[in-house]
Design a protein around this motif. Structure first.
Motif, PDB file in Angstrom:
ATOM      1  N   GLU B 167       4.144  -5.442   8.603  1.00  0.00           N
ATOM      2  CA  GLU B 167       3.903  -5.764   7.202  1.00  0.00           C
ATOM      3  C   GLU B 167       3.001  -7.001   7.165  1.00  0.00           C
ATOM      4  O   GLU B 167       2.532  -7.442   8.214  1.00  0.00           O
ATOM      5  CB  GLU B 167       5.231  -5.962   6.470  1.00  0.00           C
ATOM      6  CG  GLU B 167       6.175  -6.929   7.162  1.00  0.00           C
ATOM      7  CD  GLU B 167       7.512  -7.083   6.450  1.00  0.00           C
ATOM      8  OE1 GLU B 167       7.481  -7.602   5.328  1.00  0.00           O
ATOM      9  OE2 GLU B 167       8.558  -6.720   7.011  1.00  0.00           O
ATOM     10  N   GLN B 195       2.290  -1.416   6.951  1.00  0.00           N
ATOM     11  CA  GLN B 195       2.536  -1.607   5.525  1.00  0.00           C
ATOM     12  C   GLN B 195       1.796  -2.797   4.938  1.00  0.00           C
ATOM     13  O   GLN B 195       2.248  -3.390   3.983  1.00  0.00           O
ATOM     14  CB  GLN B 195       4.042  -1.783   5.275  1.00  0.00           C
ATOM     15  CG  GLN B 195       4.896  -0.734   5.891  1.00  0.00           C
ATOM     16  CD  GLN B 195       5.767  -1.305   6.985  1.00  0.00           C
ATOM     17  OE1 GLN B 195       5.509  -1.128   8.160  1.00  0.00           O
ATOM     18  NE2 GLN B 195       6.776  -2.043   6.609  1.00  0.00           N
ATOM     19  N   PHE B 362       8.272   5.622   2.254  1.00  0.00           N
ATOM     20  CA  PHE B 362       6.936   5.808   1.693  1.00  0.00           C
ATOM     21  C   PHE B 362       7.020   6.897   0.635  1.00  0.00           C
ATOM     22  O   PHE B 362       7.625   7.935   0.849  1.00  0.00           O
ATOM     23  CB  PHE B 362       5.957   6.279   2.780  1.00  0.00           C
ATOM     24  CG  PHE B 362       5.622   5.234   3.799  1.00  0.00           C
ATOM     25  CD1 PHE B 362       4.555   4.370   3.577  1.00  0.00           C
ATOM     26  CD2 PHE B 362       6.353   5.118   4.977  1.00  0.00           C
ATOM     27  CE1 PHE B 362       4.224   3.406   4.527  1.00  0.00           C
ATOM     28  CE2 PHE B 362       6.037   4.154   5.921  1.00  0.00           C
ATOM     29  CZ  PHE B 362       4.969   3.302   5.696  1.00  0.00           C
ATOM     30  N   ARG B 384       2.539   3.889  -5.720  1.00  0.00           N
ATOM     31  CA  ARG B 384       2.706   4.169  -4.302  1.00  0.00           C
ATOM     32  C   ARG B 384       3.790   3.237  -3.789  1.00  0.00           C
ATOM     33  O   ARG B 384       3.698   2.028  -3.992  1.00  0.00           O
ATOM     34  CB  ARG B 384       1.376   3.876  -3.623  1.00  0.00           C
ATOM     35  CG  ARG B 384       1.249   4.549  -2.319  1.00  0.00           C
ATOM     36  CD  ARG B 384      -0.198   4.490  -1.916  1.00  0.00           C
ATOM     37  NE  ARG B 384      -0.229   4.418  -0.471  1.00  0.00           N
ATOM     38  CZ  ARG B 384      -1.228   3.926   0.219  1.00  0.00           C
ATOM     39  NH1 ARG B 384      -2.288   3.435  -0.396  1.00  0.00           N
ATOM     40  NH2 ARG B 384      -1.178   3.925   1.519  1.00  0.00           N
ATOM     41  N   ILE B 386       5.794   1.641  -0.630  1.00  0.00           N
ATOM     42  CA  ILE B 386       5.633   1.363   0.795  1.00  0.00           C
ATOM     43  C   ILE B 386       6.778   0.455   1.211  1.00  0.00           C
ATOM     44  O   ILE B 386       7.014  -0.565   0.560  1.00  0.00           O
ATOM     45  CB  ILE B 386       4.274   0.662   1.059  1.00  0.00           C
ATOM     46  CG1 ILE B 386       3.135   1.599   0.619  1.00  0.00           C
ATOM     47  CG2 ILE B 386       4.136   0.244   2.517  1.00  0.00           C
ATOM     48  CD1 ILE B 386       1.765   0.987   0.723  1.00  0.00           C
TER      49      ILE B 386
END
Ligand SMILES: Cc1cc2nc3c(=O)[nH]c(=O)nc-3n(C[C@H](O)[C@H](O)[C@H](O)COP(=O)(O)OP(=O)(O)OC[C@H]3O[C@@H](n4cnc5c(N)ncnc54)[C@H](O)[C@@H]3O)c2cc1C
Ligand SMILES: Cc1cc2nc3c(=O)[nH]c(=O)nc-3n(C[C@H](O)[C@H](O)[C@H](O)COP(=O)(O)OP(=O)(O)OC[C@H]3O[C@@H](n4cnc5c(N)ncnc54)[C@H](O)[C@@H]3O)c2cc1C
Lengths: 490, 418
Positions: B167, B195, B362, B384, B386
């Motif tokens: 991330e 991510q 996801f 979206r 994530i």
């Protein structure tokens, strides 16, 4: 009577011949050192590691056992009962954290319930009378967070928790103050024995001594073989443990013991003197005497057991995991003897109760040595009072809570390790102490610095600077990374 | 007792410092900000790379200059900022006041405050808390420790390094490692994809060609004394390989620093693990507020700062006798959502007029929906989701919430609706 004279030793500082060399500075070896130091003897305490108490003595369950469940009539039973009484009063005088939490030995099945009277009778045979049966309703009212399904218990009100790190440090500090020479980073690789005494071949040169005491823990069988013993072999039995966050501490009041099996005392849940909860240990034989790695299977089995015993644990954070190795042998009992002919004593195979029994073992070994012919003239001024150790438990005031202390020395108000609330003053004191730490782990055993829930997120860098003699927490900011990529928020 | 203040702010990170400045701007008399570290600034002070300040200061700056700017602004506005001061206690005092215990080289003192703001931030779960088995060698650390070693301590790190996580903060750790002289072997993530933002990722990947090993987990640490390497298990094939390295950095996996909150008896939110807060950032104890990454671990610093400002405005209202709603409707995030913050609906709109949330999985084109007692209150545009990355839900629908009704459930609807 030369036995195993290996290669010529590496060059090193030659020490004057001692009356007694003790091999192993764990809780047993340091206890023997401080006990023998009451006599006018020249003593050298030798360990392979760069610090005292780095073997099994640092990685155990930290319970000051009463010995209620030892095998009646065994040496372990005798030395454990005696040792725990001695250590209790020594700890109070030296500032070793001890809390008398009591223990509840909990039965979860009818078979286990049926085993309780036998355990109670065994305790009485060991001379421990305060044990008593507890009904399930009373059990749940004293431990409301206990998982469902317990059917009864035994209460052992004198089982206590203790700081396993301060204990050998206190013994070593007392010994050093009495003139015992501490020779660290000096693994004993062989011995040449002649009529006048022994020459230990160590990583730091030859150590000459008239008598040798073997307190080498996991290495005690190898040392015993060097001295012509060879009556036992150690098969390390690894125990893995999980330390839970301090915020889990209110879940439990006393130590929760399982009904033991033939092989182990089983998985217990215990408070620690640092205010955490401890879950473990497992029991697995391993071939490697240095293999203190944790395993996926071990940790998983502990968590499963923990969830049954204390379901609330599942929601709590884990602070640390570790493993220790029990010095298990083919014999059920301790391997303790002295041989005047060989001028040698052995205190080996101290499997799972050595912390509690340490002072009992030391007293016994001193007696055996005396009987075997070691002259024990009293040292003038001894016995002296135990040393005053820095208190690192939660039951008494810590320096950061002591307004008077901070007023006298502001360094005790400067907290460096935030999770464990360790001040710069305590770290400074540890570095300047008679038995100073050799590394961050050693500092942690003396102060708790770095042992907390963040495991160094905030303090590790500052702590290692202090260890290196630097100023500690940095107030400034350093040069900035040139040309580093940007975080671009959406 | 050594004095009275209007507000004690615990933690001089972006949230606490921004709150202190705003409180003073709103005319609150005395504001004391305590931070346990040697200097004020919070985590950005340790984070020498750039990428701070976009939404609150409208420019991008490095962590240290951002920390300096926020500290300076709070002080210029008249707040007292005290580093080297740990808040070691929080309890109820007379007449609804709060008693705050401060420990520092100056001694132990208790101040009485009309209100308290907790802005104690969050930390990364270290290796032990993630139950990664194996040896316990030196060289295994979190990003927090890495940054302090490298940026504050000037340490160099030779040899190979592995970063656990993929991330934002993981890429930041990779940058720090390269800056310190280490060779980053790879980033390892259990997720099927990394991510982070494209720009950041590309920066790291192109400059140093660092691969990301997806669907992989570190399953064992090896090395006695010093780290020798780690075992990486591929979740798809079960294949296990040994990766030699001298440094392993565990990144992300945030947990709020909630000790003070818990010890003071504040209710925690089971999702965020921080104190439960309503849209005014008020906790379960009247007069105690919480902001920043303590209530949403972890957002970027500017979001933490704006949450601090929001809390300041609510505290100012509270201090002037304004009533902050007590009948608060819980907001629950349902799987695959992991948490939502704030987690109670009170009298105000949430910071920036929106809720922040996290997903475990996801999801592409998911619509977030808010329901109360079988009634659809709102449906977002497709978003979206994530894992470990922020998602938002605008709070324009709060006026439709029935105060006497059941909890509001936030779910991820399908593409076509519910
Ligand atoms: C999981 C676990 C839980 C336990 N729980 C408890 C408990 O709750 N209560 C309790 O009382 N006991 C407990 N024990 C037992 C207790 O920890 C041990 O009995 C005790 O620590 C043994 O001390 P020691 O000094 O004999 O060994 P160690 O602490 O291992 O010390 C031996 C020392 O000898 C040194 N050494 C070895 N070979 C050489 C050599 N060749 N040259 C130089 N030096 C050498 C080593 O470096 C080491 O420092 C537990 C043990 C384990 C493993
Ligand atoms: C490696 C890394 C890279 C990052 N990169 C970016 C980036 O590029 N851009 C960006 O926007 N964000 C970035 N972030 C996130 C950013 O740092 C955080 O969003 C921000 O610091 C959160 O602010 P805060 O005020 O909530 O908490 P913090 O900054 O964590 O501040 C909390 C403060 O409270 C103090 N405290 C805690 N308990 C007590 C107590 N009991 N007494 C006194 N003081 C206490 C702590 O010591 C700390 O100083 C990064 C984070 C990390 C770890």
């Amino acid at each position: 009577m030369t036995r195993s004279c290996p290669e010529p030793p590496p060059a090193g500082p030659e020490l004057a011949a001692a009356d007694v060399a003790i091999i192993g500075a764990g809780v047993v070896g340091t206890a023997i050192a401080r006990t023998l130091a009451r006599y006018a003897l020249d003593i050298v305490l030798v360990d392979a590691a760069p610090d005292v108490g780095t073997g099994t003595s640092k990685a155990n369950t930290a319970i000051l056992h009463t010995g209620f469940d030892a095998a009646p009539g065994s040496l372990e039973s005798r030395l454990l009962s005696r040792g725990s009484v001695l250590l209790r009063s020594y700890a109070a005088a030296a500032g070793i954290p001890v809390e008398r939490t009591g223990a509840l030995l909990v039965a979860w099945t009818p078979e286990q319930l049926a085993a309780l009277p036998g355990i109670e009778a065994k305790a009485r045979a060991n001379g421990y009378q305060a044990i008593r049966p507890v009904r399930a309703d009373e059990l749940y009212s004293s431990e409301p967070a206990l998982g469902p399904g317990a059917v009864g218990a035994l209460e052992i009100p004198d089982e206590s928790i203790i700081c396993p790190w301060t204990t050998p440090l206190a013994f070593a500090t007392e010994a050093v103050a009495a003139g015992v020479r501490l020779l660290l980073s000096a693994q004993v690789n062989g011995v040449c024995s002649a009529d006048g005494g022994h020459e230990l071949v160590t990583a730091r040169g030859l150590v000459r001594a008239r008598w040798v005491v073997n307190a080498a823990g996991l290495g005690s069988d190898a040392i015993d073989a060097m001295f012509g013993g060879g009556g036992f072999t150690i098969t390390p039995r690894r125990g893995e443990l999980i330390v839970f966050d301090k915020l889990a501490r209110p879940l439990l009041r006393s130590v929760l013991l399982p009904v033991p099996t033939a092989r182990t005392k089983g998985v217990l849940v215990a408070p620690t003197v640092y205010g955490n909860l401890l879950l473990g240990p497992t029991a697995q034989d391993v071939p490697d005497r240095a293999d203190v790695a944790t395993t996926e299977a071990g940790l998983r089995s502990l968590l499963a057991a923990g969830r049954r015993i204390l379901p609330g644990l599942a929601a709590e954070e884990v602070t640390a995991t570790y493993a220790g190795l029990r010095a298990a042998t083919e014999h059920a009992d301790y391997q303790v003897y002295a041989d005047g002919g060989r001028r040698y004593a052995c205190a080996g195979g101290i499997r799972s109760t050595g912390l509690s029994a340490s002072l009992g073992i030391a007293e016994h070994v001193a007696g055996l040595l005396g009987e075997a012919g070691l002259p024990l003239p009293p040292r003038p001024g001894y016995p002296a009072a135990p040393p005053a150790m820095p208190y690192i438990g939660e039951a008494g005031p810590r320096p950061y809570q002591d307004a008077g202390l901070i007023a006298a020395d502001p360094a005790y108000g400067e907290i460096v390790c935030h999770c464990e609330r360790v001040s710069r003053g305590e770290i400074r004191d540890a570095l300047a102490s008679p038995v100073p730490p050799a590394d961050p782990g050693g500092l942690a055993r003396r102060t708790r610095a770095g042992n907390g829930r963040c495991q160094g997120f905030y303090c590790a860098a500052a702590v290692s600077r202090l260890l290196a003699g630097g100023p500690g927490p940095a107030a400034g900011v350093s040069a900035e990374t040139p040309g580093a990529a940007e975080v671009r928020p959406r | 007792m050594s004095g009275d203040v209007a507000v004690v702010v615990v933690g001089a990170g972006p949230a606490g410092l921004s709150a202190a400045r705003e409180l003073r701007r709103l005319g609150v008399g005395s504001v004391l900000v305590a931070d346990r570290e040697a200097a004020a600034g919070g985590v950005p002070r340790h984070s020498a790379h750039t990428g701070y300040g976009l939404r609150d200061r409208h420019r991008v700056m490095t962590g240290p200059s951002y920390a300096r700017a926020l500290t300076g602004a709070a002080r210029a506005a008249g707040a007292q900022v005290r580093p080297g001061t740990t808040v070691t206690g929080l309890a109820g005092g007379p007449d609804g006041s709060r008693l705050v215990t401060l420990t520092s080289a100056a001694g132990i003192e208790t101040v009485r405050a009309a209100a308290v703001l907790l802005a104690t931030g969050c930390r990364e779960r270290p290796r032990a808390a993630r139950l990664v088995p194996g040896d316990r060698p030196a060289g295994v650390m979190t990003t927090g420790e890495l940054q302090q070693r490298v940026y504050l301590g000037g340490e160099r790190l030779a040899g190979r390094a592995l970063v656990i996580g993929a991330e934002h903060v993981s890429f930041s750790a990779a940058l720090t490692l390269e800056h310190a002289g280490a060779d980053v072997v790879a980033l390892v993530t259990e997720h099927e994809r990394q991510q982070s933002y494209a720009a950041f990722r590309l920066g790291a990947a192109i400059r140093w060609r660092i691969p990301v090993w997806t669907s992989c987990a570190v399953t064992r640490i090896t090395g006695r004394g010093r780290l020798q390497g780690v075992e990486v298990t591929d979740g798809r094939t079960g294949a296990v390989r040994f990766v030699p390295c001298e440094t392993a950095v565990f990144t992300g996996d945030w947990i709020p620093d909630h000790e003070l909150a818990r010890r003071a008896g504040l209710a925690l939110d089971p999702g965020t693990r921080g104190p439960a807060v309503d849209t005014a950032l008020a906790t379960s104890v009247p007069g105690v507020f919480a902001a920043g990454n303590l209530v949403h671990a972890a957002e970027t610093a500017d979001i933490a700062a704006l949450s601090g400002r929001h809390a300041a405005r609510q505290i100012a209202t509270f201090l002037t006798g304004g009533v902050l709603g007590r009948d608060r409707v819980p907001v629950l995030a349902e799987p695959p959502l992991r948490w939502i913050s704030p987690n109670l609906i009170g009298s105000a709109a949430p910071p920036l007029g929106r809720f922040v949330l996290r997903s475990r999985e996801f999801r592409r084109g998911a619509r977030l929906e808010a329901w109360q007692d079988g009634r659809l209150l709102a449906r977002s545009r497709p978003v979206r989701l994530i894992p470990e990355r922020t998602a938002q839900l605008d709070a324009g629908w709060l006026d439709q919430v029935e105060q006497a009704g059941g909890p509001v459930r936030v779910v991820t609807g399908s593409r076509s609706g519910h």
